[in-house]
Design a protein around this motif. Sequence first.
Motif, PDB file in Angstrom:
ATOM      1  N   HIS A   1      52.163  35.931  24.351  1.00 36.23           N
ATOM      2  CA  HIS A   1      51.224  34.570  23.897  1.00 36.23           C
ATOM      3  C   HIS A   1      49.435  35.137  24.318  1.00 36.23           C
ATOM      4  CE1 HIS A   1      50.194  30.121  23.108  1.00 36.23           C
ATOM      5  NE2 HIS A   1      50.713  30.461  22.209  1.00 36.23           N
ATOM      6  N   GLU A   2      49.177  33.798  22.994  1.00 33.75           N
ATOM      7  CA  GLU A   2      47.313  34.657  22.701  1.00 33.75           C
ATOM      8  C   GLU A   2      46.794  34.017  24.082  1.00 33.75           C
ATOM      9  OE1 GLU A   2      44.664  35.536  20.990  1.00 33.75           O
ATOM     10  OE2 GLU A   2      46.499  36.767  21.537  1.00 33.75           O
ATOM     11  N   THR A   3      47.937  32.925  24.806  1.00 30.41           N
ATOM     12  CA  THR A   3      47.170  31.958  26.407  1.00 30.41           C
ATOM     13  C   THR A   3      47.520  32.864  28.115  1.00 30.41           C
ATOM     14  OG1 THR A   3      48.887  30.039  26.109  1.00 30.41           O
ATOM     15  CG2 THR A   3      47.713  29.991  28.253  1.00 30.41           C
TER      16      THR A   3
ATOM     17  N   ALA B   1      47.115  36.983  26.922  1.00 28.47           N
ATOM     18  CA  ALA B   1      46.380  37.606  26.268  1.00 28.47           C
ATOM     19  C   ALA B   1      45.218  37.717  27.129  1.00 28.47           C
ATOM     20  CB  ALA B   1      46.317  37.790  24.187  1.00 28.47           C
ATOM     21  N   SER B   2      44.677  36.861  27.248  1.00 28.29           N
ATOM     22  CA  SER B   2      42.800  37.809  27.542  1.00 28.29           C
ATOM     23  C   SER B   2      43.128  38.147  28.846  1.00 28.29           C
ATOM     24  CB  SER B   2      42.116  36.265  27.545  1.00 28.29           C
ATOM     25  OG  SER B   2      42.519  35.349  28.155  1.00 28.29           O
ATOM     26  N   ARG B   3      44.056  37.865  29.808  1.00 31.48           N
ATOM     27  CA  ARG B   3      44.130  38.258  31.230  1.00 31.48           C
ATOM     28  C   ARG B   3      44.540  39.335  30.382  1.00 31.48           C
ATOM     29  NH1 ARG B   3      46.894  33.069  34.160  1.00 31.48           N
ATOM     30  NH2 ARG B   3      45.415  31.152  34.070  1.00 31.48           N
ATOM     31  N   VAL B   4      45.593  39.591  29.935  1.00 34.89           N
ATOM     32  CA  VAL B   4      46.080  41.344  29.785  1.00 34.89           C
ATOM     33  C   VAL B   4      45.087  41.536  29.506  1.00 34.89           C
ATOM     34  CG1 VAL B   4      46.939  42.742  28.522  1.00 34.89           C
ATOM     35  CG2 VAL B   4      48.730  40.411  28.485  1.00 34.89           C
ATOM     36  N   GLY B   5      43.624  41.658  28.965  1.00 37.37           N
ATOM     37  CA  GLY B   5      43.199  42.520  29.090  1.00 37.37           C
ATOM     38  C   GLY B   5      42.171  42.542  30.352  1.00 37.37           C
ATOM     39  N   VAL B   6      41.980  41.529  31.263  1.00 37.70           N
ATOM     40  CA  VAL B   6      41.289  41.509  31.842  1.00 37.70           C
ATOM     41  C   VAL B   6      41.838  42.875  32.843  1.00 37.70           C
ATOM     42  CG1 VAL B   6      39.835  40.412  33.714  1.00 37.70           C
ATOM     43  CG2 VAL B   6      40.222  39.540  31.653  1.00 37.70           C
ATOM     44  N   PHE B   7      42.839  42.343  32.734  1.00 39.84           N
ATOM     45  CA  PHE B   7      43.434  43.690  33.808  1.00 39.84           C
ATOM     46  C   PHE B   7      43.362  44.504  33.332  1.00 39.84           C
ATOM     47  CE2 PHE B   7      47.149  45.077  36.145  1.00 39.84           C
ATOM     48  CZ  PHE B   7      46.669  44.702  37.548  1.00 39.84           C
TER      49      PHE B   7
ATOM     50  N   LEU C   1      51.671  41.186  37.091  1.00 36.68           N
ATOM     51  CA  LEU C   1      52.453  40.218  36.098  1.00 36.68           C
ATOM     52  C   LEU C   1      51.856  37.993  36.753  1.00 36.68           C
ATOM     53  CD1 LEU C   1      55.832  41.675  36.496  1.00 36.68           C
ATOM     54  CD2 LEU C   1      54.482  40.808  34.042  1.00 36.68           C
ATOM     55  N   ARG C   2      51.417  39.319  38.543  1.00 41.81           N
ATOM     56  CA  ARG C   2      51.346  37.748  39.098  1.00 41.81           C
ATOM     57  C   ARG C   2      50.099  37.121  38.441  1.00 41.81           C
ATOM     58  NH1 ARG C   2      52.797  37.919  45.259  1.00 41.81           N
ATOM     59  NH2 ARG C   2      54.856  39.316  45.390  1.00 41.81           N
ATOM     60  N   PHE C   3      49.040  37.514  38.031  1.00 41.54           N
ATOM     61  CA  PHE C   3      47.697  37.634  37.421  1.00 41.54           C
ATOM     62  C   PHE C   3      47.476  36.829  35.902  1.00 41.54           C
ATOM     63  CE2 PHE C   3      44.379  38.850  34.981  1.00 41.54           C
ATOM     64  CZ  PHE C   3      42.976  38.272  35.350  1.00 41.54           C
ATOM     65  N   ILE C   4      48.533  37.947  35.267  1.00 44.70           N
ATOM     66  CA  ILE C   4      48.833  37.552  34.021  1.00 44.70           C
ATOM     67  C   ILE C   4      49.614  36.273  33.413  1.00 44.70           C
ATOM     68  CG2 ILE C   4      49.956  38.463  32.061  1.00 44.70           C
ATOM     69  CD1 ILE C   4      49.046  41.315  32.414  1.00 44.70           C
ATOM     70  N   PHE C   5      50.448  36.076  34.329  1.00 49.85           N
ATOM     71  CA  PHE C   5      51.562  34.631  33.923  1.00 49.85           C
ATOM     72  C   PHE C   5      51.375  33.546  35.428  1.00 49.85           C
ATOM     73  CE2 PHE C   5      53.747  38.307  32.215  1.00 49.85           C
ATOM     74  CZ  PHE C   5      53.921  38.029  30.961  1.00 49.85           C
TER      75      PHE C   5
END
Length: 233
Positions: free
Chosen positions: A180-182, A184-190, A79-83
């Motif tokens: 949001h796409e903003t 989404a890339s962080r979700v992918g990394v995690f 949660l902290r990394f993505i948001f």
Amino acid sequence: MERINVYKQRVNTLRDRTHQIIGKRDSLREGLFKCEDKEKRIVEAGIRVGKAKFLLELFVKGTETQVKEYIEPTITEALRFIFNQHLSFHIVFVTRRGQVEVDFIVLPNEEKEKEYQKYIADLEVHKEIFNDFISNYTDIGFLYGGAVLEILGLILRLLLVEFLSIEGPVILDEPTSAVHETYASRVGVFIKSLSEKFNRQIIFVTHSKALASSANKVYEIIQEDSISRVEEL
């Protein structure tokens, strides 16, 4: 002639007002559709989180500490990394109707996290105020929206697969539909980091280019004349 011009002017004025009203109606209708779609995504994410709660309740007996130590840090990190916010996730075990049930809470900042830790350090003394405290943070969809709820459900499912020692790859269908796409890339990394950590193949189907950018391999399905073909990107 002058009277005719006055009537024409009135007609034009009414026409302009009608167009304005129609424009407002269409804008309100579009807003309504967006709200309904958002509500649908939140409900769907809530259902997934509810299923994860049910699984935890089935396997939690005698393993409360292990479950908390296994799941809480990873979801908090996600949660902290993505948001990019100081969100904190906690699992709270409560006894209702003679059975152990699970509540999930997400705390919004460092101050609330310190307050939580103070109560939990001496729960017998703070039990009543602790129960009141956590009741403010259990409705995650209402407090934070569908994105946080969806990420919570996503990471929970991946962790439960490991916790329950389920073999094989994990397939995720549109795992960031409410995100949001903003982010989404962080979700992918995690997700990729968990795949590497657990040495498990994770396959996801998505329309999000931002999410797909983190994958080791990406395949695009293209349909032409009702025939589908697959291309590696």
